[in-house]
Design an enzyme around this catalytic site. Sequence first.
Site, PDB file in Angstrom:
ATOM      1  CG  ASP A  30       6.235  89.535  96.848  1.00 30.16           C
ATOM      2  OD1 ASP A  30       6.360  88.413  96.320  1.00 30.16           O
ATOM      3  OD2 ASP A  30       6.551  90.594  96.290  1.00 30.16           O
ATOM      4  CB  THR A  78       7.152  89.930  91.783  1.00 27.69           C
ATOM      5  OG1 THR A  78       7.696  88.864  92.517  1.00 27.69           O
ATOM      6  CG2 THR A  78       6.827  91.076  92.707  1.00 27.69           C
ATOM      7  CG  ASP A 161      12.132  97.801  91.171  1.00 28.85           C
ATOM      8  OD1 ASP A 161      11.496  96.758  90.890  1.00 28.85           O
ATOM      9  OD2 ASP A 161      13.375  97.871  91.061  1.00 28.85           O
ATOM     10  CG  HIS A 300      12.066  83.185  96.631  1.00 28.13           C
ATOM     11  ND1 HIS A 300      11.948  82.353  95.541  1.00 28.13           N
ATOM     12  CD2 HIS A 300      11.337  84.290  96.336  1.00 28.13           C
ATOM     13  CE1 HIS A 300      11.163  82.937  94.632  1.00 28.13           C
ATOM     14  NE2 HIS A 300      10.780  84.109  95.096  1.00 28.13           N
TER      15      HIS A 300
END
Length: 542
Positions: A30, A78, A161, A300
Amino acid sequence: MTGFLALAALAPPALLPPNAPKLVLLISIDQGRADYIDRFSNLYLPPKKGGTLGGFRWLSETGVRYTDAHHHHLPTATGPGHSILMTGSVPALNGIVGNDWWDRTAGKPHYVTDDDTVQTVGANDRSGLMSARPLKVTTVGDELRMATNDRSKVVGISFKDRAAILMAGHSADEVVWYDYDTGSFVTSTYFAKSLPTWTEEFNRSRVVDGFLGKSWAPSLPESSYVNARNAPHETGPKMFSHAFGTEKNRKYYANVVTSGDGQNLIFDLTEKAIDADGLGRHDVPDVLVLNLATNDYVGHAWGPNSPEVMDLWAITDKRLSRLFNKLDKAVPGGIDNVAIVVTADHGIAPIPADAQKDRIDSNRLNGGDVVKAVDAALGAKYGAGKWVLGGLYEQNLYLDRTLIAGKGLKAEEVERTAADAAATVPGIYSAYTRSQILEGRLPNSSWSEWVTNGMNPLYGGDVMVLEAPNQVYTGATGTSHGSAWAYDTHVPIMTHWGGQKAQKVARQVYTHDIASTLCTLLGIEYPSGNVGRPLFESLPAK
Ligand SMILES: [Zn+2]
């Protein structure tokens, strides 16, 4: 009768190609930006040492690495990012137009994988009210399950999720994600009535509570961070220390995930899944999709140039190595029988204050400013009213069509007025209307494809508002992603499986090319919304 039985015994167990991999392993790092593969390579393990496989460098040197791979849609967030990797599709077709959007039918905001018709499994809260229903197309896992009469196992794992769900798909056996309130992993009744045994065991162990009162500290010596710079809000040495907290609450459980220790937890859970499910050891191929959300949280908070990011990528490398070596032993025929893809859902912009140090025009944006400007312009021209529905959802701005129709106005004209107003906000590059995009009236540039691929006729906004380079929607500290500028779109694609010619490929490819590559390898139909083309350099010659 005897003859029939003898024939049945000779029949192959499946119709898939004889050289199909035993396991498809797709790892999405990610916020994994493409440059990290080379930039941090001095922190990575050697490609191979003795009989031990390395991590990124082993992948890079023994597989096929695409150095000019991009996401090709807006927003680079995302939800959309993960909705592409195993579908080969884009938001215009697959319905995943953002992490959030305005649901015109329900008249309220919609979080990407929210589904109120299901129940949480594994916790007594709303963390599991999620499903793959908003994803309107199939995944590689779905197609494989259909091809093997549901005998293939498809497993999805992430703290997030949306990442686990959107990569795994509709028919997946086991899809688990993190409940930030309890530090447990959960699923939803959409996928299963009970948690996988390996998830239950992990939850019972409460290993996540073992960091109370502790801190995340660097795993590397200080000399490793010579090219790093602290986030502008951080003072002091590059040898950071971030306390997890002393109470079991949402903040603590999030802090653990935002650390090297969190990265170790998700790999530990993945290893348990491989053992418990016997992934890669069945007579039909299995699929394991893993998202490494920690890389996003850390990026981030401290930015792409921080010692924290470097440290985390060194940890990621070590855990990839451990995973590859484990599979090399566990899967019959070894690692060559595992189809490995390492990629990412999006990149990241530098922290604005950090970029400013290098005289780059970089600022923080606030979506509320765009909403205000549009409401004011529409109010002035057509009369007072609440013209904008909700806020700005990444690039999507939704207008109240009932209000527009009620005043007898033409939708396209109102969209134009809104787009022109949005484009006057400082930090905005341009704004395009829904009509303009769907009718193909965008500037004749390859860049316009990012916009078209992001506009879904059913779920998209009435205006798409594009931020200018290095203008970032983010809070007081840290940074974010979501644009079509290179720092957000440029990601790694690295593949590795048997029969490949090891090489570095510099032609431009897209993340939506991964799914059809895997389907070709597996000998199955493409996912229903596929627009990608197989990465032919990765496919075996025969
Ligand atoms: Zn992110």
